[in-house]
Design a protein around this motif. Structure first.
Motif, PDB file in Angstrom:
ATOM      1  N   LYS A  45      29.853  42.863 -28.510  1.00 22.29           N
ATOM      2  CA  LYS A  45      29.382  44.095 -27.855  1.00 22.29           C
ATOM      3  C   LYS A  45      27.908  43.994 -27.450  1.00 22.29           C
ATOM      4  O   LYS A  45      27.129  44.914 -27.631  1.00 22.29           O
ATOM      5  N   TYR A  46      27.546  42.894 -26.863  1.00 20.96           N
ATOM      6  CA  TYR A  46      26.156  42.560 -26.525  1.00 20.96           C
ATOM      7  C   TYR A  46      25.589  43.399 -25.390  1.00 20.96           C
ATOM      8  O   TYR A  46      24.429  43.788 -25.406  1.00 20.96           O
TER       9      TYR A  46
ATOM     10  N   HIS B 169      30.728  44.629 -23.524  1.00 22.56           N
ATOM     11  CA  HIS B 169      31.392  43.329 -23.530  1.00 22.56           C
ATOM     12  C   HIS B 169      30.661  42.375 -24.460  1.00 22.56           C
ATOM     13  O   HIS B 169      29.460  42.498 -24.692  1.00 22.56           O
ATOM     14  N   ASP B 170      31.399  41.408 -24.943  1.00 22.37           N
ATOM     15  CA  ASP B 170      30.800  40.337 -25.731  1.00 22.37           C
ATOM     16  C   ASP B 170      30.059  39.378 -24.806  1.00 22.37           C
ATOM     17  O   ASP B 170      30.367  39.301 -23.608  1.00 22.37           O
ATOM     18  N   ALA B 171      29.111  38.659 -25.382  1.00 23.43           N
ATOM     19  CA  ALA B 171      28.391  37.639 -24.629  1.00 23.43           C
ATOM     20  C   ALA B 171      28.543  36.304 -25.326  1.00 23.43           C
ATOM     21  O   ALA B 171      28.546  36.235 -26.557  1.00 23.43           O
TER      22      ALA B 171
ATOM     23  N   VAL C 162      25.991  34.997 -21.311  1.00 23.39           N
ATOM     24  CA  VAL C 162      26.855  35.368 -20.192  1.00 23.39           C
ATOM     25  C   VAL C 162      27.991  36.246 -20.708  1.00 23.39           C
ATOM     26  O   VAL C 162      28.530  36.011 -21.793  1.00 23.39           O
ATOM     27  N   ASP C 163      28.327  37.246 -19.929  1.00 28.88           N
ATOM     28  CA  ASP C 163      29.430  38.149 -20.234  1.00 28.88           C
ATOM     29  C   ASP C 163      30.724  37.328 -20.273  1.00 28.88           C
ATOM     30  O   ASP C 163      31.006  36.572 -19.344  1.00 28.88           O
ATOM     31  N   VAL C 164      31.498  37.506 -21.321  1.00 27.75           N
ATOM     32  CA  VAL C 164      32.739  36.731 -21.469  1.00 27.75           C
ATOM     33  C   VAL C 164      33.721  36.980 -20.340  1.00 27.75           C
ATOM     34  O   VAL C 164      34.598  36.147 -20.094  1.00 27.75           O
ATOM     35  N   THR C 165      33.586  38.090 -19.628  1.00 28.78           N
ATOM     36  CA  THR C 165      34.514  38.396 -18.538  1.00 28.78           C
ATOM     37  C   THR C 165      34.043  37.852 -17.195  1.00 28.78           C
ATOM     38  O   THR C 165      34.774  37.951 -16.210  1.00 28.78           O
TER      39      THR C 165
ATOM     40  N   PRO D 113      19.952  45.654 -26.248  1.00 33.49           N
ATOM     41  CA  PRO D 113      19.923  44.583 -27.256  1.00 33.49           C
ATOM     42  C   PRO D 113      19.845  43.192 -26.650  1.00 33.49           C
ATOM     43  O   PRO D 113      19.363  42.270 -27.278  1.00 33.49           O
ATOM     44  N   MET D 114      20.285  43.028 -25.391  1.00 30.51           N
ATOM     45  CA  MET D 114      20.231  41.712 -24.766  1.00 30.51           C
ATOM     46  C   MET D 114      18.794  41.243 -24.580  1.00 30.51           C
ATOM     47  O   MET D 114      18.539  40.075 -24.364  1.00 30.51           O
ATOM     48  N   LEU D 115      17.824  42.148 -24.698  1.00 24.48           N
ATOM     49  CA  LEU D 115      16.436  41.785 -24.466  1.00 24.48           C
ATOM     50  C   LEU D 115      15.665  41.486 -25.744  1.00 24.48           C
ATOM     51  O   LEU D 115      14.511  41.094 -25.690  1.00 24.48           O
ATOM     52  N   LYS D 116      16.278  41.652 -26.898  1.00 26.47           N
ATOM     53  CA  LYS D 116      15.520  41.484 -28.129  1.00 26.47           C
ATOM     54  C   LYS D 116      15.039  40.060 -28.353  1.00 26.47           C
ATOM     55  O   LYS D 116      14.113  39.840 -29.116  1.00 26.47           O
TER      56      LYS D 116
END
Length: 183
Positions: A167-168, A174-176, A143-146, A6-9
């Motif tokens: 939940k990206y 993880h969330d973004a 960016v990953d929240v962690t 999904p990060m690429l959509k």
């Protein structure tokens, strides 16, 4: 494919890669901590080294599989820069330039052996300079929240959180943070 990643959509032009280079970049020698590096436009043979860099900094599976890395290096609407030290790619940055006013950092990675030297800072400075010269108004990224070191770097460059994507990331859920800065 985008359901799995999904990060690429955001990258609609992603699957319509064209081999004709749209964005040029003049190779240059840069110095970091008294060491000479070559900063150049990525070439297709960098793909394996990009994968090796990802494997040093992310758990398996890495965020971008080899087929996606290859397509992105060839993407006519993106610029990928490789930082080379002793004939080995040690870091890279990808910038999507498909929107006429907003550039987007798609990926920034530094081999673990070269972290904490200012290389991320150098690559972001190059991206800012390149985009400003071409009259882009904004730059965004996720960016990953962690990822605290990356967050600190981006905040130092003035990026501000625009929204949170729950939940990206497919590999760890993880969330973004979607972040943006005016150029």
């Amino acid at each position: 494919m985008t359901a799995m990643f999904p990060m690429l959509k955001k990258f609609k032009s992603f699957f319509t890669s064209n081999k004709t280079p749209k964005f040029d970049f003049e190779e240059k020698v840069v110095t970091v901590e008294d060491q000479k590096f070559v900063l150049r436009k990525a070439v297709q043979t960098d793909d394996i080294q990009y994968m090796q860099i990802q494997e040093t900094i992310y758990p398996i599976p890495v965020p971008w599989p080899i087929d996606i890395v290859k397509m992105e290096i060839d993407n006519k609407n993106a610029l990928y820069l490789s930082l080379v030290h002793r004939e080995k790619v040690v870091a890279f940055i990808g910038i999507s330039l498909s929107d006429k006013s907003e550039s987007h950092i798609t990926n920034l990675a530094v081999h673990v052996d070269y972290q904490n030297m200012g290389i991320g800072h150098l690559l972001l400075n190059q991206a800012f300079s390149y985009c400003r010269q071409r009259n882009f108004e904004k730059m965004s990224l996720e960016v990953d929240v962690t990822n605290k070191p990356a967050l600190a770097l981006y905040e130092a460059f003035g990026f501000k959180t625009k929204t949170v994507h729950k939940k990206y990331y497919f590999r760890n859920h993880h969330d973004a943070l979607e972040m943006m800065v005016d150029l």
